[in-house]
Design a protein around this motif. Structure first.
Motif, PDB file in Angstrom:
ATOM      1  N   LYS A 147       1.311   9.800  -5.172  1.00 50.83           N
ATOM      2  CA  LYS A 147       1.866  11.124  -4.876  1.00 50.83           C
ATOM      3  C   LYS A 147       2.717  11.626  -6.033  1.00 50.83           C
ATOM      4  CE  LYS A 147       1.891  10.778   0.170  1.00 50.83           C
ATOM      5  NZ  LYS A 147       2.737  10.709   1.392  1.00 50.83           N
ATOM      6  N   ARG A 148       3.493  10.731  -6.647  1.00 50.69           N
ATOM      7  CA  ARG A 148       4.305  11.120  -7.800  1.00 50.69           C
ATOM      8  C   ARG A 148       3.420  11.612  -8.933  1.00 50.69           C
ATOM      9  NH1 ARG A 148       5.989   6.161 -11.045  1.00 50.69           N
ATOM     10  NH2 ARG A 148       3.782   6.459 -11.557  1.00 50.69           N
ATOM     11  N   ILE A 183       0.659  17.686 -23.628  1.00 50.39           N
ATOM     12  CA  ILE A 183       0.819  18.280 -22.307  1.00 50.39           C
ATOM     13  C   ILE A 183       1.970  17.557 -21.591  1.00 50.39           C
ATOM     14  CG2 ILE A 183      -0.297  18.790 -20.108  1.00 50.39           C
ATOM     15  CD1 ILE A 183      -1.537  20.233 -22.486  1.00 50.39           C
ATOM     16  N   THR A 184       2.978  18.307 -21.185  1.00 53.31           N
ATOM     17  CA  THR A 184       4.190  17.717 -20.611  1.00 53.31           C
ATOM     18  C   THR A 184       3.893  16.826 -19.405  1.00 53.31           C
ATOM     19  OG1 THR A 184       5.446  19.669 -21.316  1.00 53.31           O
ATOM     20  CG2 THR A 184       6.481  18.227 -19.685  1.00 53.31           C
ATOM     21  N   GLY A 185       3.046  17.285 -18.506  1.00 51.79           N
ATOM     22  CA  GLY A 185       2.765  16.532 -17.292  1.00 51.79           C
ATOM     23  C   GLY A 185       2.027  15.232 -17.506  1.00 51.79           C
ATOM     24  N   ASN A 211       6.822   2.632 -16.503  1.00 51.26           N
ATOM     25  CA  ASN A 211       6.040   3.841 -16.238  1.00 51.26           C
ATOM     26  C   ASN A 211       5.428   3.800 -14.845  1.00 51.26           C
ATOM     27  OD1 ASN A 211       5.564   5.930 -18.499  1.00 51.26           O
ATOM     28  ND2 ASN A 211       5.657   3.988 -19.588  1.00 51.26           N
ATOM     29  N   LEU A 212       4.964   2.632 -14.454  1.00 51.84           N
ATOM     30  CA  LEU A 212       4.337   2.488 -13.144  1.00 51.84           C
ATOM     31  C   LEU A 212       5.334   2.721 -12.017  1.00 51.84           C
ATOM     32  CD1 LEU A 212       1.648   1.612 -11.725  1.00 51.84           C
ATOM     33  CD2 LEU A 212       2.641  -0.673 -11.621  1.00 51.84           C
ATOM     34  N   LEU A 213       6.575   2.250 -12.196  1.00 55.91           N
ATOM     35  CA  LEU A 213       7.569   2.275 -11.120  1.00 55.91           C
ATOM     36  C   LEU A 213       8.604   3.380 -11.275  1.00 55.91           C
ATOM     37  CD1 LEU A 213       8.146  -1.578 -10.831  1.00 55.91           C
ATOM     38  CD2 LEU A 213       6.645  -0.131  -9.446  1.00 55.91           C
ATOM     39  N   TYR A 214       8.396   4.283 -12.219  1.00 59.09           N
ATOM     40  CA  TYR A 214       9.342   5.369 -12.463  1.00 59.09           C
ATOM     41  C   TYR A 214       9.542   6.226 -11.217  1.00 59.09           C
ATOM     42  CZ  TYR A 214      11.393   9.514 -14.672  1.00 59.09           C
ATOM     43  OH  TYR A 214      12.212  10.574 -15.005  1.00 59.09           O
ATOM     44  N   LYS A 215      10.819   6.405 -10.826  1.00 60.52           N
ATOM     45  CA  LYS A 215      11.206   7.227  -9.667  1.00 60.52           C
ATOM     46  C   LYS A 215      10.673   6.690  -8.342  1.00 60.52           C
ATOM     47  CE  LYS A 215      13.606  10.455 -11.797  1.00 60.52           C
ATOM     48  NZ  LYS A 215      15.041  10.636 -11.587  1.00 60.52           N
ATOM     49  N   ILE A 216      10.320   5.415  -8.308  1.00 57.80           N
ATOM     50  CA  ILE A 216       9.907   4.778  -7.062  1.00 57.80           C
ATOM     51  C   ILE A 216      11.067   3.905  -6.578  1.00 57.80           C
ATOM     52  CG2 ILE A 216       8.251   3.259  -5.937  1.00 57.80           C
ATOM     53  CD1 ILE A 216       7.045   5.880  -6.976  1.00 57.80           C
ATOM     54  N   GLU A 220       0.836  -1.204   0.000  1.00 57.77           N
ATOM     55  CA  GLU A 220       0.000   0.000   0.000  1.00 57.77           C
ATOM     56  C   GLU A 220       0.871   1.253   0.000  1.00 57.77           C
ATOM     57  OE1 GLU A 220      -2.402  -0.668   3.430  1.00 57.77           O
ATOM     58  OE2 GLU A 220      -3.925  -1.794   2.332  1.00 57.77           O
ATOM     59  N   ASP A 221       1.987   1.205   0.732  1.00 54.40           N
ATOM     60  CA  ASP A 221       2.911   2.339   0.772  1.00 54.40           C
ATOM     61  C   ASP A 221       3.505   2.610  -0.611  1.00 54.40           C
ATOM     62  OD1 ASP A 221       2.504   2.699   3.457  1.00 54.40           O
ATOM     63  OD2 ASP A 221       4.307   1.599   4.079  1.00 54.40           O
ATOM     64  N   ILE A 222       3.848   1.536  -1.319  1.00 54.90           N
ATOM     65  CA  ILE A 222       4.437   1.685  -2.658  1.00 54.90           C
ATOM     66  C   ILE A 222       3.459   2.397  -3.582  1.00 54.90           C
ATOM     67  CG2 ILE A 222       5.184   0.437  -4.731  1.00 54.90           C
ATOM     68  CD1 ILE A 222       6.335  -1.717  -2.830  1.00 54.90           C
ATOM     69  N   PHE A 223       2.195   1.992  -3.538  1.00 51.40           N
ATOM     70  CA  PHE A 223       1.219   2.604  -4.433  1.00 51.40           C
ATOM     71  C   PHE A 223       0.794   3.988  -3.966  1.00 51.40           C
ATOM     72  CE2 PHE A 223       1.022  -1.700  -5.986  1.00 51.40           C
ATOM     73  CZ  PHE A 223       1.003  -1.476  -7.351  1.00 51.40           C
TER      74      PHE A 223
END
Length: 255
Positions: free
Chosen positions: A92-93, A162-164, A198-203, A84-87
């Motif tokens: 938040k990202r 859109i960049t974001g 994509n899902l785990l980027y910067k995690i 749950e913390d990971i997701f």
């Protein structure tokens, strides 16, 4: 998806908010797709396509839904809490990306409104120039050229992505990683790697996190079915390769 599950109605007339599990997800996707196929809508396929168009929004929803649906299967509360913390970190990202996207969209709307007024004025003014460019005065030709440039720049406000909302990891990134690592990855795994990256980027994940994610994916029949893989085929090395590919991406971003 939040709107669909809260306010949507399934093809049977049942409020989606009263459904649960796969029934709720499928009904929400069909609702996003314009309704069930039998009712003349686009069905789940169109709903999935809608989410895919949303780039990382779609991937985040898909990832959380698929893995989240298996959270209750964990006997160890600490393992469930960590997943749950990971997701939560993923959410938040993505919220930060969406906030940047909203700022960019608002800026574009303001510019579009401003430039639309200028183009309306230009349309009225150039009516007197005639239709033959060679018969226009030099001043008119320069002025017309400036309006063409204005029109081109205004068009970019509408067509530029859109960049974001752009994917953090794409097929080109994967190609670069494959060329760098010399690893052989089949087509089925390529698509999976792009989605997971994509899902785990910067995690940031430690070995325990990677093992938990792998077991969640491996134990989720719906997820395995969606990617056309068996439980036996979904090896831990896939997660390892994804994290390695992301490290290569981070190094490239740092120059």
């Amino acid at each position: 998806m939040g709107i669909a599950t809260t306010f949507g109605v399934a093809s049977t007339g049942t409020a989606i908010s009263t459904l649960s599990g796969a029934a709720a997800t499928n009904a929400a996707l069909a609702w996003l797709g314009g309704g069930a196929l039998a009712a003349g809508g686009g069905g789940m396929a169109a709903g999935n396509a809608f989410l895919a168009l949303a780039g990382p929004v779609g991937w985040a929803i898909a990832g959380v839904a698929l893995v989240g649906s298996g959270l209750l299967l964990w006997k160890e509360k600490s393992d469930q809490n960590r997943l749950e913390d990971i997701f939560t970190l993923i959410s938040k990202r993505d919220v930060k990306s969406y906030e940047l996207a909203i700022v960019e969209i608002n800026e574009r709307i303001n510019r579009i409104q401003d430039e639309s007024q200028k183009l309306n004025c230009a349309t009225e003014k150039t009516r007197a120039f005639g239709l033959d460019y060679n018969l226009m005065t030099e001043a008119q030709q320069y002025e017309l050229g400036s309006y063409v440039n204005l029109m081109n720049s205004s068009t970019q406000l509408l067509v530029n992505p859109i960049t974001g909302l752009q994917p953090k990891y794409d097929k080109d990134n994967l190609k670069e990683y494959i060329a760098f690592s010399k690893k052989k990855i089949d087509d089925k795994q390529k698509s999976l790697m792009v989605s997971l990256s994509n899902l785990l980027y910067k995690i940031n994940l430690d070995e325990r996190d990677k093992t938990l994610l792998w077991k969640s994916f491996k134990g989720n029949k719906k997820f395995l079915s969606s990617i056309g893989m068996s439980k036996k085929d979904f090896e831990f090395s896939i997660i390892e390769t994804v994290t390695d590919a992301l490290k290569h991406k981070y190094r490239s971003e740092q120059g």
